[in-house]
Design an enzyme around this catalytic site. Structure first.
Site, short mmCIF file in Angstrom:
data_model
loop_
_atom_site.label_atom_id
_atom_site.label_comp_id
_atom_site.label_asym_id
_atom_site.label_seq_id
_atom_site.Cartn_x
_atom_site.Cartn_y
_atom_site.Cartn_z
N MET A 32 -66.30 -11.74 -50.83
CA MET A 32 -66.10 -12.76 -51.86
C MET A 32 -64.65 -12.75 -52.35
O MET A 32 -64.34 -13.32 -53.40
CB MET A 32 -67.07 -12.54 -53.03
CG MET A 32 -68.53 -12.67 -52.58
SD MET A 32 -69.66 -13.09 -53.90
CE MET A 32 -69.47 -11.69 -54.98
N HIS A 39 -62.68 -3.29 -49.15
CA HIS A 39 -62.70 -4.35 -48.15
C HIS A 39 -61.77 -3.99 -46.99
O HIS A 39 -62.11 -4.20 -45.82
CB HIS A 39 -62.21 -5.67 -48.75
CG HIS A 39 -63.03 -6.21 -49.87
ND1 HIS A 39 -62.57 -6.30 -51.16
CD2 HIS A 39 -64.30 -6.71 -49.91
CE1 HIS A 39 -63.50 -6.84 -51.94
NE2 HIS A 39 -64.57 -7.09 -51.21
N GLY A 156 -70.40 -2.96 -46.39
CA GLY A 156 -70.21 -1.70 -47.10
C GLY A 156 -71.54 -1.13 -47.57
O GLY A 156 -72.43 -1.87 -48.00
N ASP A 159 -73.06 -1.69 -51.26
CA ASP A 159 -74.17 -2.59 -51.56
C ASP A 159 -75.34 -2.19 -50.66
O ASP A 159 -75.67 -2.89 -49.70
CB ASP A 159 -73.74 -4.03 -51.29
CG ASP A 159 -72.60 -4.46 -52.20
OD1 ASP A 159 -72.85 -5.08 -53.22
OD2 ASP A 159 -71.45 -4.12 -51.88
#
Ligand code: AMP
Length: 286
Positions: A32, A39, A156, A159
């Site tokens: 996002m 990230h 990842g 989550d």
């Protein structure tokens, strides 16, 4: 190397078609945006494994509830583009909500086809306090898979519930992609990296740190032979700052997502809590 920024679906599909003709392997990293080192670790892994790498940047409206932070979610596309360029990303795919959904852009809309993973894994943990969230995630991730047709997609473990759900619907729906889980990246002080950390005041950040501290303590007690989930739960709670609003602290088998009373190898210990107005999640796999 220049990273191409593409906003529309037909344009990225052209590039994908050209890559497929050349037999290139394609890696997708869905995000996002407001990219950070977490990230970056996924993107680097994708670069190692794939000939071509696409990073999608899309704040997905259909995974946000009406009282959540969709509008204020950080959007930093210029900075994100620099990070992607530094790592050598081939394409950033950053569609608008309209490009992805036409006019149907709310979680409650009844005109869009949704991907709905089974109740027992979406109606617990984060899904319990965020109704519909994982249907929104599963739907956007499926759309991204159909648009980018990646060989590998990188997610990842931060989550963890999302990762579990994605692996499940990919298997159930025979989607032709391999899901690559990537470890949690933490800041210098132990706080799990998150785009939402930018919302935290100095004081809130200090309080937020007790989340990773509680997980660390649980992990160390488990290493010392304590397996009773109630005892580990109580210890975790005693470490969490009293002013943060705990959503859950749960122990689940990471292979089945069943709750466990006796902790064992591959047990997921997960915490979600609100620090001020900011909802944070973190976990450890034992
Ligand atoms: P987001 O932009 O928050 O939707 O995250 C995009 C991807 O990056 C998801 O697969 C996340 O699990 C992953 N991610 C976010 N934070 C971290 C982190 N601290 N360490 C590793 N991966 C992460």
């Amino acid at each position: 190397m220049e990273t191409l920024l593409i906003n529309n679906i037909s344009e990225i599909k052209k590039s994908i078609k050209d890559w497929k003709k050349l037999n290139c392997s394609i890696g997708l990293v869905p995000t996002m945006g407001a990219l950070h080192k977490g990230h970056a670790s996924l993107i680097k892994k994708a670069k190692e494994m794939c000939d071509k790498v696409v990073v999608s940047i899309f704040v997905n409206p259909i995974q946000f509830g009406p009282n959540e932070d969709y509008d204020k979610y950080p959007r930093t596309i210029e900075k994100d583009k620099n990070l992607c360029e530094d790592i050598g990303v081939d394409i950033i795919f950053a569609p608008t909500p309209k490009e992805m959904y036409g006019e149907n852009i709310t979680l409650s809309n009844t005109e869009l086809s949704f991907v709905c993973p089974p109740y027992n894994i979406v109606d617990c943990m984060c899904g319990k306090s965020r109704p519909g969230h994982f249907d929104g995630v599963a739907t956007v991730v499926t759309k991204l898979f159909n648009i980018v047709e990646p060989n590998y997609a990188f997610f990842g473990q931060k989550d963890a519930q999302q990762l579990f759900i994605i692996k499940k619907f990919v298997k159930d729906l025979n989607i032709n992609v391999e899901i690559i889980p990537c470890p949690i990246i933490r800041d210098y002080d132990g706080l799990a990296m998150s785009s939402r950390n930018t919302y935290l005041s100095e004081d809130e950040r200090k309080r937020a740190l007790t989340i990773s501290q509680a997980l660390k303590k649980i992990k160390s007690l488990y290493s010392n032979g304590i397996t009773n989930a109630n005892i580990l739960f109580d210890t975790g709670i005693s470490i969490l700052d009293k002013n943060i609003e705990l959503d859950y602290l749960e122990f689940r088998d990471f292979n089945t997502f069943e709750k466990v009373d006796k902790v064992k190898e591959n047990t997921l210990v997960a915490i979600a809590a609100k620090v001020g107005k900011t909802r944070l999640i973190d976990n450890e796999i034992l």
